[in-house]
Design a protein around this motif. Structure first.
Motif, PDB file in Angstrom:
ATOM      1  N   TYR A   1       0.865  -1.171   0.000  1.00 42.99           N
ATOM      2  CA  TYR A   1       0.000   0.000   0.000  1.00 42.99           C
ATOM      3  C   TYR A   1       0.903   1.221   0.000  1.00 42.99           C
ATOM      4  O   TYR A   1       1.224   1.791   1.029  1.00 42.99           O
ATOM      5  CB  TYR A   1      -0.941  -0.014   1.204  1.00 42.99           C
ATOM      6  CG  TYR A   1      -2.002   1.045   1.120  1.00 42.99           C
ATOM      7  CD1 TYR A   1      -3.038   0.922   0.218  1.00 42.99           C
ATOM      8  CD2 TYR A   1      -1.943   2.178   1.908  1.00 42.99           C
ATOM      9  CE1 TYR A   1      -4.007   1.905   0.109  1.00 42.99           C
ATOM     10  CE2 TYR A   1      -2.907   3.170   1.815  1.00 42.99           C
ATOM     11  CZ  TYR A   1      -3.930   3.028   0.911  1.00 42.99           C
ATOM     12  OH  TYR A   1      -4.874   4.000   0.797  1.00 42.99           O
ATOM     13  N   MET A   2       1.390   1.567  -1.193  1.00 49.64           N
ATOM     14  CA  MET A   2       2.381   2.629  -1.333  1.00 49.64           C
ATOM     15  C   MET A   2       1.754   4.018  -1.244  1.00 49.64           C
ATOM     16  O   MET A   2       2.424   4.965  -0.890  1.00 49.64           O
ATOM     17  CB  MET A   2       3.102   2.503  -2.679  1.00 49.64           C
ATOM     18  CG  MET A   2       3.848   1.190  -2.856  1.00 49.64           C
ATOM     19  SD  MET A   2       5.063   0.831  -1.591  1.00 49.64           S
ATOM     20  CE  MET A   2       6.317   2.022  -1.958  1.00 49.64           C
ATOM     21  N   GLY A   3       0.485   4.113  -1.591  1.00 48.01           N
ATOM     22  CA  GLY A   3      -0.127   5.429  -1.641  1.00 48.01           C
ATOM     23  C   GLY A   3       0.314   6.162  -2.896  1.00 48.01           C
ATOM     24  O   GLY A   3       0.837   5.578  -3.837  1.00 48.01           O
ATOM     25  N   ARG A   4       0.118   7.452  -2.901  1.00 45.87           N
ATOM     26  CA  ARG A   4       0.510   8.264  -4.051  1.00 45.87           C
ATOM     27  C   ARG A   4       1.994   8.590  -3.950  1.00 45.87           C
ATOM     28  O   ARG A   4       2.490   8.923  -2.879  1.00 45.87           O
ATOM     29  CB  ARG A   4      -0.321   9.539  -4.095  1.00 45.87           C
ATOM     30  CG  ARG A   4      -1.788   9.235  -4.316  1.00 45.87           C
ATOM     31  CD  ARG A   4      -2.601  10.482  -4.326  1.00 45.87           C
ATOM     32  NE  ARG A   4      -3.999  10.141  -4.574  1.00 45.87           N
ATOM     33  CZ  ARG A   4      -4.938  11.030  -4.748  1.00 45.87           C
ATOM     34  NH1 ARG A   4      -4.659  12.313  -4.682  1.00 45.87           N
ATOM     35  NH2 ARG A   4      -6.168  10.645  -4.975  1.00 45.87           N
TER      36      ARG A   4
ATOM     37  N   GLY B   1      -3.288  -2.656   6.412  1.00 43.99           N
ATOM     38  CA  GLY B   1      -2.313  -2.899   7.470  1.00 43.99           C
ATOM     39  C   GLY B   1      -1.020  -3.520   6.995  1.00 43.99           C
ATOM     40  O   GLY B   1       0.056  -2.919   7.106  1.00 43.99           O
ATOM     41  N   LEU B   2      -1.094  -4.717   6.439  1.00 46.01           N
ATOM     42  CA  LEU B   2       0.122  -5.395   5.983  1.00 46.01           C
ATOM     43  C   LEU B   2       0.711  -4.719   4.756  1.00 46.01           C
ATOM     44  O   LEU B   2       1.934  -4.667   4.589  1.00 46.01           O
ATOM     45  CB  LEU B   2      -0.165  -6.867   5.704  1.00 46.01           C
ATOM     46  CG  LEU B   2      -0.522  -7.703   6.926  1.00 46.01           C
ATOM     47  CD1 LEU B   2      -0.870  -9.126   6.511  1.00 46.01           C
ATOM     48  CD2 LEU B   2       0.613  -7.705   7.925  1.00 46.01           C
TER      49      LEU B   2
ATOM     50  N   ALA C   1       5.200  -1.354   2.606  1.00 46.16           N
ATOM     51  CA  ALA C   1       5.674  -0.097   2.025  1.00 46.16           C
ATOM     52  C   ALA C   1       6.648   0.595   2.971  1.00 46.16           C
ATOM     53  O   ALA C   1       7.660   1.156   2.537  1.00 46.16           O
ATOM     54  CB  ALA C   1       4.491   0.807   1.704  1.00 46.16           C
ATOM     55  N   CYS C   2       6.365   0.552   4.262  1.00 46.18           N
ATOM     56  CA  CYS C   2       7.263   1.165   5.251  1.00 46.18           C
ATOM     57  C   CYS C   2       8.612   0.463   5.290  1.00 46.18           C
ATOM     58  O   CYS C   2       9.649   1.106   5.433  1.00 46.18           O
ATOM     59  CB  CYS C   2       6.622   1.164   6.636  1.00 46.18           C
ATOM     60  SG  CYS C   2       5.263   2.341   6.802  1.00 46.18           S
TER      61      CYS C   2
ATOM     62  N   MET D   1      14.344   0.769   4.141  1.00 40.26           N
ATOM     63  CA  MET D   1      15.575   0.271   3.508  1.00 40.26           C
ATOM     64  C   MET D   1      16.223   1.370   2.673  1.00 40.26           C
ATOM     65  O   MET D   1      17.444   1.560   2.721  1.00 40.26           O
ATOM     66  CB  MET D   1      15.285  -0.955   2.641  1.00 40.26           C
ATOM     67  CG  MET D   1      15.018  -2.213   3.424  1.00 40.26           C
ATOM     68  SD  MET D   1      14.957  -3.714   2.416  1.00 40.26           S
ATOM     69  CE  MET D   1      13.534  -3.439   1.389  1.00 40.26           C
ATOM     70  N   ALA D   2      15.418   2.106   1.926  1.00 44.44           N
ATOM     71  CA  ALA D   2      15.958   3.186   1.098  1.00 44.44           C
ATOM     72  C   ALA D   2      16.538   4.301   1.965  1.00 44.44           C
ATOM     73  O   ALA D   2      17.607   4.837   1.662  1.00 44.44           O
ATOM     74  CB  ALA D   2      14.863   3.740   0.186  1.00 44.44           C
TER      75      ALA D   2
END
Length: 186
Positions: free
Chosen positions: A91-94, A136-137, A142-143, A148-149
């Motif tokens: 769930y990356m979002g925009r 949730g997952l 995405a987090c 990591m980045a």
């Protein structure tokens, strides 16, 4: 007969010598107009807000891609250990605004759009929200990738390319109805 070319020599042939320059307003405007004309193939007289969104996304992509290539070249040269993160949901979002912030070019892009008579918030609103999971997952995945980045861990996030997102909520006759979210339609 020529000598065989090593992998290292092949990579040098496609080397990116510098980072794309979009940090200042004049460069953003020039790049925006170039992409509007040569990528979207329209001019300001017939362009829509959606065209402006894709044009701005290409301006940002120019800056992102050169950094991505240099990162990949560094990985090939140093061969670090990598993390491969597999998740069924992301769930990356925009991502347009988030990417501009991370690259440090949001202010220049905002000012360039303003000088050309456009509202960057209106343009950003055309981005589809890739809701690929139940929240949730998918948000946790995405987090992990963002983390990591942020701390510089070489990593890749892998998932499923869903045809539809979780759902699109609409109200019909005062009742909530759920329809498939066709997030790939554009």
């Amino acid at each position: 007969m020529s000598a065989p070319v090593t992998d290292k020599e092949k990579r040098k042939q496609i080397s990116v010598r510098g980072i794309a320059q979009v940090e200042n307003v004049a460069n953003v405007k020039k790049s925006f107009n170039r992409h509007l004309h040569y990528t979207i193939i329209k001019d300001r007289h017939v362009s829509t807000q959606r065209d402006y969104y894709f044009t701005l996304a290409n301006v940002v992509k120019d800056h992102l891609v050169s950094r991505w290539i240099r990162t990949q070249q560094h990985y090939y040269e140093t061969d670090p250990k990598r993390v491969y993160y597999l998740s069924l949901e992301f769930y990356m979002g925009r991502s347009l605004t988030n990417t501009m912030i991370n690259l440090g070019i949001q202010g220049a892009c905002d000012e360039a759009m303003y000088q050309m008579g456009m509202d960057i918030e209106d343009i950003e609103s055309y981005e589809e929200d890739a809701g690929l999971g139940n929240g949730g997952l998918g948000r946790l995945a995405a987090c992990f990738v963002d983390s990591m980045a942020t701390i510089g861990i070489p990593g890749y996030g892998y998932g499923i390319r869903y045809e539809f997102g979780i759902f699109k909520q609409v109200i019909k006759d005062g009742v909530q109805c759920e329809e498939p979210d066709d997030w790939l339609r554009y």
